[in-house]
Design a protein around this motif. Structure first.
Motif, PDB file in Angstrom:
ATOM      1  N   LEU A 251      33.260  44.737 -39.871  1.00 55.89           N
ATOM      2  CA  LEU A 251      32.445  43.965 -38.847  1.00 55.89           C
ATOM      3  C   LEU A 251      31.523  44.937 -38.412  1.00 55.89           C
ATOM      4  O   LEU A 251      30.593  44.780 -37.663  1.00 55.89           O
ATOM      5  CB  LEU A 251      33.550  43.491 -37.746  1.00 55.89           C
TER       6      LEU A 251
ATOM      7  N   ILE B  17      26.519  43.384 -30.520  1.00 61.52           N
ATOM      8  CA  ILE B  17      26.518  41.856 -30.959  1.00 61.52           C
ATOM      9  C   ILE B  17      26.416  41.822 -32.434  1.00 61.52           C
ATOM     10  O   ILE B  17      25.743  42.560 -33.256  1.00 61.52           O
ATOM     11  CB  ILE B  17      25.325  41.382 -30.222  1.00 61.52           C
ATOM     12  N   LEU B  18      27.385  40.895 -32.978  1.00 58.95           N
ATOM     13  CA  LEU B  18      27.373  40.548 -34.250  1.00 58.95           C
ATOM     14  C   LEU B  18      26.244  39.795 -34.987  1.00 58.95           C
ATOM     15  O   LEU B  18      25.834  38.800 -34.086  1.00 58.95           O
ATOM     16  CB  LEU B  18      28.630  39.913 -34.753  1.00 58.95           C
TER      17      LEU B  18
ATOM     18  N   LYS C 225      26.767  35.676 -42.822  1.00 58.52           N
ATOM     19  CA  LYS C 225      26.542  34.561 -43.665  1.00 58.52           C
ATOM     20  C   LYS C 225      26.053  35.102 -45.271  1.00 58.52           C
ATOM     21  O   LYS C 225      26.700  34.585 -46.299  1.00 58.52           O
ATOM     22  CB  LYS C 225      25.392  33.581 -42.962  1.00 58.52           C
TER      23      LYS C 225
ATOM     24  N   GLN D  96      32.949  27.677 -43.786  1.00 61.95           N
ATOM     25  CA  GLN D  96      33.725  27.428 -42.675  1.00 61.95           C
ATOM     26  C   GLN D  96      34.882  26.571 -42.962  1.00 61.95           C
ATOM     27  O   GLN D  96      35.804  26.193 -42.365  1.00 61.95           O
ATOM     28  CB  GLN D  96      32.995  26.298 -41.796  1.00 61.95           C
TER      29      GLN D  96
ATOM     30  N   MET E 240      23.523  26.454 -47.488  1.00 64.47           N
ATOM     31  CA  MET E 240      24.991  26.342 -46.886  1.00 64.47           C
ATOM     32  C   MET E 240      24.747  25.948 -45.445  1.00 64.47           C
ATOM     33  O   MET E 240      25.647  25.211 -45.080  1.00 64.47           O
ATOM     34  CB  MET E 240      25.614  27.851 -47.196  1.00 64.47           C
ATOM     35  N   SER E 241      23.996  26.588 -44.589  1.00 62.78           N
ATOM     36  CA  SER E 241      24.025  26.288 -43.233  1.00 62.78           C
ATOM     37  C   SER E 241      23.778  24.901 -42.966  1.00 62.78           C
ATOM     38  O   SER E 241      24.247  24.403 -42.117  1.00 62.78           O
ATOM     39  CB  SER E 241      23.127  27.293 -42.512  1.00 62.78           C
TER      40      SER E 241
ATOM     41  N   THR F 174      26.125  22.442 -43.763  1.00 65.16           N
ATOM     42  CA  THR F 174      27.278  22.575 -42.706  1.00 65.16           C
ATOM     43  C   THR F 174      26.979  21.867 -41.460  1.00 65.16           C
ATOM     44  O   THR F 174      27.568  20.827 -41.113  1.00 65.16           O
ATOM     45  CB  THR F 174      27.389  24.039 -42.126  1.00 65.16           C
TER      46      THR F 174
ATOM     47  N   LYS G 228      27.353  18.286 -42.217  1.00 64.18           N
ATOM     48  CA  LYS G 228      28.622  17.697 -42.118  1.00 64.18           C
ATOM     49  C   LYS G 228      29.185  17.677 -40.823  1.00 64.18           C
ATOM     50  O   LYS G 228      29.839  16.677 -40.311  1.00 64.18           O
ATOM     51  CB  LYS G 228      29.389  19.048 -42.595  1.00 64.18           C
TER      52      LYS G 228
ATOM     53  N   LYS H 294      30.413  36.915 -30.626  1.00 63.98           N
ATOM     54  CA  LYS H 294      29.310  37.588 -31.201  1.00 63.98           C
ATOM     55  C   LYS H 294      29.895  39.117 -31.202  1.00 63.98           C
ATOM     56  O   LYS H 294      28.962  39.828 -31.438  1.00 63.98           O
ATOM     57  CB  LYS H 294      28.407  37.375 -30.464  1.00 63.98           C
TER      58      LYS H 294
ATOM     59  N   LYS I 163      36.137  39.134 -32.651  1.00 69.98           N
ATOM     60  CA  LYS I 163      36.449  38.756 -34.100  1.00 69.98           C
ATOM     61  C   LYS I 163      37.895  39.458 -34.370  1.00 69.98           C
ATOM     62  O   LYS I 163      38.732  38.777 -34.791  1.00 69.98           O
ATOM     63  CB  LYS I 163      35.349  39.101 -35.151  1.00 69.98           C
TER      64      LYS I 163
END
Lengths: 526, 359
Positions: A388, A396-397, A403, A421, B1-2, B5, B8, B226, B231
């Motif tokens: 990470l 901020i990530l 992705k 996902q 991919m996004s 998604t 979906k 974020k 996470k």
């Protein structure tokens, strides 16, 4: 002090005692088969765990059951005790067909098992454990007196010197095991299965156990003895059955067996084309040096070795040989007592997994479910978790980067998934393993520690994992790989360390060794 | 991919319907009943709203709706804090008392006739606020440290700190010549900052603290989604051992979750003091019950590793809708406790149902 003395006196007679019985036709006639398992078959999705296995156990004899890890010994026993329901085959006990639904039913019918891992109520005392589930009562009140006397009687018979009122958790493992045996005897069991009974016993305790086993045999009890330890087997058993890959291989009386023959029977399978070509180049440069590594809470003792860039170094050994402990101690997941770890000649400080990751180590754990995947999280979270900090800008990530990296991992590892996902728990074992492998590759590790990387994975996926491992080695990474499947080690690794009893028993060149040599080394310190 | 998604997500209902069409009669019935069960909480609430609205049409007036939103905002910060503890499969029953402690500390430095520190004029509001945040953060740290390092269950730890905090509140209220009395008569600056009118809708006042709640929601959303910390929090909640192996600093993550939660509680106290305009030893009592219930209704599961900020907001809102409705119906407070308890039980049971492995 006194009880101990009494025990060692009682032991004196048993020490060194060998099984001198001649197992001829006369012996066979005097010891009729009491338990007959015929053509037992059991399949799990994708695997045939047992394929027409037969086992005949005679009354008043010790029948050893041998085989590599995964040969099907415990599956066979689980079919006997009703933990698994067999797909095919019959079990005759005293000439009558039986189908136990659970181990309680088996126990009540005279078939008992002394487990490797003892399932006991540790906070309760000895007699509570022995009478658990069938407490003797008088008018609804449990009779402690009856429990005490009943326990005492069995203990006296077996020459076990333990106060029935001792709390289990205060007793050493050996004595707890004796309680388990006494429980089996108190049910008047005619068949008792011992699963790796000596794995945590001292030599003296083993002698006491053998004395009890001999006593049971003299009382016409049939004993199934599962163990990896050759010398014990050759000493205690009357007959030996060897299994391999879920199949019966041989049953012989003990006189017709020796260590070499058993090993050959156990591992005698052919290496086929199940592995990609071994074309990784082991470089001269030593990347990892481990010296005098010992575990504080494990039995890992004084392990010294080194590994080169681009090398795939296998770690072989029996269950409990300390292979997993070796990897976990290097990675800082298990506490180190002594020893140094050097990376490119420089000592690195690794006290916890965090520092290991920082230093370029990665650990693929053996228990994928328990210590590998985050089941409830999706593939992206599972992929990026170890990396990470590289996606963080001003705290901020960055989704874009996460992705992209997950996409890379899905492609590079050939992970079959609808999208990023998808919850990881919905993937197959092989794909989960690839996700975790991808997770580690994103941290750009130099040393990859893989603990049973192909366990519980179907054959096709296994080949893909082997290819990935080989590719990584070609990129100059150093790979340590623990496996219980010897052909896998021989087929994938360049060199193999053999662990035994927590120590390094030897180091072999994978291309110039045999399964027999590794097995002999693996039995060195057990 | 996004893009796929997104497609979906847009078609989730469509997909469900497509699947449904292909099912046989038995599976159809099963699918319907599981759909109803999984959304039972929402259905019950919807029915309740309709019933109440029919009996008391005022319930759906603008004034009433604004009131519901205001009260939701007031109760959001504590739920946002406790949500993190639940993600870790833990809980925090010291939350309500920490709200109380923060309120008492802030009040003691913001009242005009100060009996706790006799002669003390109201301090600039930032000073008591920071003091309250610091004290709560310390208690949160004790909570987190005990959970992370001593491996104690959060329930036990926060049961202990809950008592400690209550004790401190009582001792604090005895300081000076106050003798445990209720604190009131706050400095107008403090009251205006919280309760001052931001704007009005149809004559109903929307106070400033609604804005603060919105800011906190956004802030927490960023932290949860974020940041590395967020996470890591989900990873630890999902599988602590795997997180350790992955190089996550598990102890630090746990401690940070509890400290962050405690800061949220202190902000709840900050808002509640001025909102209610009086503070005593019972301020904040049992607040954690509503907050935990709201989180669970909003899908922050005790299974761990799962939950969303949006869920917490919805959870708090739904509970508020019910309770406001019940007070419109003039339901006795005693019955409301019973109803609350039942709601928590049902919500947890429905939530657990989603995670059970069916055999």
């Amino acid at each position: 002090m006194e009880p101990n003395q009494a025990k060692s006196n009682a032991l004196g007679a048993a020490v060194g005692q060998k099984n001198t019985t001649v197992h001829d036709e006369v012996w066979k006639k005097a010891h009729p088969v009491v338990l007959e398992m015929k053509n037992i078959t059991k399949a799990f999705p994708g695997v045939k765990a047992l394929d027409g296995v037969s086992l005949n156990v005679r009354a008043g004899s010790v029948h050893a059951l041998m085989g590599e890890n995964g040969a099907g010994k415990s599956t066979l026993m689980k079919c006997l005790f009703g933990v698994y329901s067999k797909d095919d085959g019959t079990i005759l006990f005293d000439g009558k067909e039986i189908n136990f639904k659970n181990s309680k039913e088996a126990l009540e019918n005279g078939v008992a098992m002394v487990h490797q891992e003892l399932n006991q109520a540790l906070k309760r005392n000895v007699m509570d454990n022995i009478w658990l589930g069938r407490y003797p009562t008088r008018h609804g009140i449990v009779s402690e007196k009856e429990m005490y006397e009943g326990t005492k009687a069995v203990f006296d018979k077996l020459e076990i010197d333990v106060n029935p009122k001792t709390v289990m958790s205060t007793m050493p493992v050996a004595e707890r095991q004796m309680v388990e045996i006494a429980k089996a005897v108190s049910f008047n069991s005619k068949v008792i299965v011992f699963d790796e009974p000596t794995s945590s016993l001292t030599e003296e305790e083993v002698e006491h156990l053998f004395k009890i086993i001999n006593m049971l045999r003299d009382n016409n009890v049939a004993i199934i003895y599962i163990s990896h330890k050759m010398d014990e087997i050759l000493r205690i058993s009357d007959e030996i059955t060897v299994m391999r890959d879920g199949q019966w291989v041989a049953t012989e009386v003990v006189e017709d067996m020796d260590m070499n023959k058993i090993i050959k029977l156990m591992v005698g399978r052919e290496l086929t084309n199940r592995f990609p070509p071994k074309d990784n180049k082991v470089e001269k440069e030593v990347s990892l040096e481990v010296e005098g590594l010992s575990g504080l809470y494990s039995h890992l003792r004084d392990v010294t070795f080194n590994a080169h860039k681009g090398e795939i170094l296998g770690v072989a050994g029996l269950d409990g040989a300390g292979r997993t402990e070796l990897l976990e101690t290097i990675f800082g997941y298990a506490t180190r007592k002594d020893g140094t770890i050097k990376l490119h000649g420089k000592e690195v400080k690794i006290n916890n997994p965090r520092q290991a990751v920082k230093n370029g180590f990665a650990l693929l754990t053996e228990e994928r479910r328990a210590t590998g995947i985050f089941g409830i999280l999706d593939i992206r979270n599972n992929t990026t978790i170890a990396n990470l900090k590289n996606y963080t800008k001003m705290g901020i990530l960055s989704d874009v980067q996460m992705k992209a990296d997950t996409e890379w991992s899905i492609n590079a590892m050939r992970i079959k998934t609808p999208n990023q996902q998808t919850k990881i728990s919905t993937l197959s074992g092989g794909n989960q393993q690839k996700v975790i492998l991808g997770r580690w590759l994103l941290t750009q590790p130099e040393i990859l520690l893989l603990d049973e990387p192909t366990r519980g994975i179907d054959v096709g996926a296994k080949y893909e994992i082997y290819e990935l491992i080989s590719d990584l080695a070609k990129q100059g990474k150093t790979i340590m790989m623990v496996s219980s499947e010897m052909p896998e080690l021989l087929g994938v690794c360049n060199r193999i360390l053999v662990m035994s009893g927590g120590r390094l028993a030897g180091e072999v060149d994978a291309d110039n060794t045999s399964q027999e040599e590794i097995m002999t080394l693996a039995a060195k310190y057990v | 991919m996004s893009e796929s998604t997104k497609a979906k997500k847009r078609n989730r209902i469509q997909i469900w319907l497509d699947n449904y069409k292909q099912m046989n009669q038995k599976d159809k019935r099963r699918a319907i009943s599981s759909l109803l069960l999984n959304n039972a909480m929402y259905i019950i609430i919807l029915i309740a709203v309709i019933v109440i609205a029919i009996q008391e049409p005022k319930y759906v007036s603008v004034r009433s709706l604004v009131n519901i939103i205001n009260l939701t905002a007031a109760k959001l910060p504590i739920a946002l804090g406790i949500g993190g503890c639940i993600v870790l499969t833990g809980t925090d029953i010291s939350a309500g008392r920490m709200v109380g402690l923060a309120a008492v500390i802030i009040a003691s430095m913001s009242i005009t006739d100060n009996r706790i520190f006799p002669g003390l004029e109201p301090l600039p509001i930032i000073v008591p606020l920071l003091a309250a945040m610091a004290v709560c953060a310390l208690i949160g740290f004790i909570n987190g440290f005990s959970v992370a390092k001593f491996k104690l269950h959060p329930f036990i730890v926060t049961l202990a700190t809950q008592l400690i905090t209550y004790g401190i509140i009582l001792i604090y209220l005895k300081l000076g010549t106050n003798n445990g009395q209720t604190l009131s008569g706050f400095d107008p600056t403090y009251r205006n900052i919280i309760n001052g009118t931001m704007f009005t809708i149809g004559g109903a006042i929307v106070p400033f603290y609604v804005l603060y709640a919105i800011v906190l929601v956004v802030l927490m959303w960023v932290i949860w989604n974020k940041t590395t910390f967020g996470k890591n929090m989900f990873a630890v909640g999902s599988n602590e051992e795997a997180a350790t192996v992955s190089g996550v600093n598990v102890s630090r993550t746990i401690i940070m979750v509890f400290v962050l939660a405690a800061i949220m509680y202190s902000l709840t106290g900050f808002i509640d003091g001025a909102r209610i305009a009086s503070v005593n030893a019972n301020t904040g009592f049992n607040y954690e019950c509503d907050a935990i219930a709201a989180c669970v209704i909003g899908g922050v599961s005790f299974v761990g590793g799962t939950g969303r900020i949006s869920g917490i907001v919805i959870g708090v809102l739904l509970l508020q809708i019910i309770f406001t409705g019940l007070s419109y119906m003039a339901v006795d407070q005693n019955y409301i406790y019973v109803i609350k308890g039942i709601i928590i039980l049902v919500a947890c049971a429905i939530d657990m149902r989603k995670y059970l492995t069916k055999k």
